[in-house]
Write a protein that holds these residues in place. Sequence first.
Motif, PDB file in Angstrom:
ATOM      1  N   ASP A  27       0.804  -1.215  -0.070  1.00  0.00           N
ATOM      2  CA  ASP A  27      -0.009  -0.036   0.081  1.00  0.00           C
ATOM      3  C   ASP A  27       0.928   1.227   0.002  1.00  0.00           C
ATOM      4  N   LEU A  28       2.215   1.168   0.705  1.00  0.00           N
ATOM      5  CA  LEU A  28       2.794   2.222   0.740  1.00  0.00           C
ATOM      6  C   LEU A  28       3.336   2.694  -0.863  1.00  0.00           C
ATOM      7  N   GLU A  40      -1.630  -0.494   7.262  1.00  0.00           N
ATOM      8  CA  GLU A  40      -0.186  -0.066   7.892  1.00  0.00           C
ATOM      9  C   GLU A  40       0.462  -0.895   8.498  1.00  0.00           C
ATOM     10  N   PHE A  41       1.687  -0.726   9.047  1.00  0.00           N
ATOM     11  CA  PHE A  41       2.505  -1.509  10.009  1.00  0.00           C
ATOM     12  C   PHE A  41       3.364  -0.481  10.620  1.00  0.00           C
ATOM     13  N   ASP A  42       3.255  -0.602  11.699  1.00  0.00           N
ATOM     14  CA  ASP A  42       3.998   0.086  12.776  1.00  0.00           C
ATOM     15  C   ASP A  42       5.111  -0.713  13.676  1.00  0.00           C
ATOM     16  N   ALA A  43       6.385  -0.778  13.038  1.00  0.00           N
ATOM     17  CA  ALA A  43       7.597  -1.522  13.755  1.00  0.00           C
ATOM     18  C   ALA A  43       7.891  -1.108  14.948  1.00  0.00           C
ATOM     19  N   ARG A  44       7.488   0.078  15.300  1.00  0.00           N
ATOM     20  CA  ARG A  44       7.911   0.749  16.533  1.00  0.00           C
ATOM     21  C   ARG A  44       6.619   1.269  17.526  1.00  0.00           C
ATOM     22  N   LEU A 201      12.141   4.025  -5.344  1.00  0.00           N
ATOM     23  CA  LEU A 201      12.530   3.626  -4.245  1.00  0.00           C
ATOM     24  C   LEU A 201      12.897   4.640  -3.121  1.00  0.00           C
ATOM     25  N   SER A 202      13.578   5.853  -3.555  1.00  0.00           N
ATOM     26  CA  SER A 202      14.053   6.839  -2.623  1.00  0.00           C
ATOM     27  C   SER A 202      13.027   7.316  -2.071  1.00  0.00           C
ATOM     28  N   ASP A 203      11.561   7.270  -2.721  1.00  0.00           N
ATOM     29  CA  ASP A 203      10.556   8.063  -2.090  1.00  0.00           C
ATOM     30  C   ASP A 203      10.026   7.275  -0.924  1.00  0.00           C
ATOM     31  N   LEU A 204      10.558   6.167  -0.584  1.00  0.00           N
ATOM     32  CA  LEU A 204       9.793   5.306   0.308  1.00  0.00           C
ATOM     33  C   LEU A 204      10.763   5.000   1.642  1.00  0.00           C
ATOM     34  N   SER A 205      11.892   5.528   1.567  1.00  0.00           N
ATOM     35  CA  SER A 205      12.910   5.262   2.710  1.00  0.00           C
ATOM     36  C   SER A 205      12.025   5.331   4.154  1.00  0.00           C
ATOM     37  N   ASP A 206      11.464   6.613   4.371  1.00  0.00           N
ATOM     38  CA  ASP A 206      10.838   6.935   6.019  1.00  0.00           C
ATOM     39  C   ASP A 206       9.792   5.634   5.959  1.00  0.00           C
ATOM     40  N   GLY A 207       8.893   5.227   5.133  1.00  0.00           N
ATOM     41  CA  GLY A 207       7.887   4.535   5.334  1.00  0.00           C
ATOM     42  C   GLY A 207       8.457   2.992   5.428  1.00  0.00           C
ATOM     43  N   GLU A 210       9.683   2.756   8.882  1.00  0.00           N
ATOM     44  CA  GLU A 210       8.607   2.631   9.929  1.00  0.00           C
ATOM     45  C   GLU A 210       7.917   1.263   9.942  1.00  0.00           C
ATOM     46  N   ILE A 211       7.944   0.945   8.651  1.00  0.00           N
ATOM     47  CA  ILE A 211       7.071  -0.330   8.665  1.00  0.00           C
ATOM     48  C   ILE A 211       8.242  -1.718   9.188  1.00  0.00           C
ATOM     49  N   GLY A 212       9.403  -1.507   8.915  1.00  0.00           N
ATOM     50  CA  GLY A 212      10.439  -2.410   9.615  1.00  0.00           C
ATOM     51  C   GLY A 212      10.704  -3.320   8.470  1.00  0.00           C
ATOM     52  N   TYR A 213      10.728  -3.055   7.251  1.00  0.00           N
ATOM     53  CA  TYR A 213      10.809  -3.842   6.095  1.00  0.00           C
ATOM     54  C   TYR A 213      12.359  -3.905   5.774  1.00  0.00           C
TER      55      TYR A 213
END
Length: 216
Positions: A27-28, A40-44, A201-207, A210-213
Motif C-alpha cells: 500500500d505504501l 499500515e504496519f508500525d514496527a515501533r 525507491l528513494s521516495d519510500l525510505s521513511d515508510g 516505519e514498517i520495518g521492512y
Amino acid sequence: MSVHEVIRRLPDVGTVRRVSRALAVLDLVLNEDERTRYYEFDARWSETEEAALMRNGSGDEYSIVFSPDGAFAYGFDHESPMSPYANDQKVWPGLLEGVPEVFHAARDDKAFSDEGVPRATVCFWRTTDDSAWRSGPVEDADRDGADWLFELVADGRPEAYLTFAEEYYEVALDLDAIRHVYALMPLTEYVVTSLNRQRRLSDLSDGIAEIGYPRS
C-alpha cells in the motif's frame, strides 16, 4: 463466517506478521496519500511491540499487536449489530472473555477504544504457548465482520492481494512484484516501478523504516 471460523483459517503468528508487513509495503508503494492507505504496519508501536493496522476510511478497522508473548487482535465492523455503539456502549457478551493477562495492556489500549470501551466486534489472540488462535465464547457472531476484515491475512497468498488491490486501486498489477514483497525480499527500483510507475525507491525510505521492512 464468524471469528470462530476465521481463527481456524489463520496461519501461525509469524506468517500473519510477515503478510501484514507486506500488505503495508504494497500500500505504501501503490498509494502516495498516507491518509487513504488501507494497510499500515508500525514496527515501533512500543519498545517491545509491533502493530498491523487496517483502516478503510468508512469506519471499519482492525489492529493486530505483536509482542514477545504472541499476538492480540481487534476488528471492528461499524455496521455489525455487535458494535458497542449499537449496544449502549457495551462490548458484546463473551468478546473479551478469556483474554490472557499478557495481552491485557493491548486489550485496554486507548488507541483502540472510545471512552474506555473497545471499538471491537471481533477479538482473538494467540500466545507463544498456544498451538492455535483463540477467541472468547461469543455467541451469534455470524455478523461480526471477521471474515472480510481479516480476509487477506487469513488467506496469506499474493494472489489474494492482487485481487483486492486491482479492484481497490483500479489498476493492473504485476503478480511477481507482489510475490517479491510477500517474501519480504528487499525492494528494488524495478519492483517499485513495476507496481507504480510514479514511485521511486528513494521516495519510500521513511515508510520502509516505519514498517520495518528489510533493506538491501
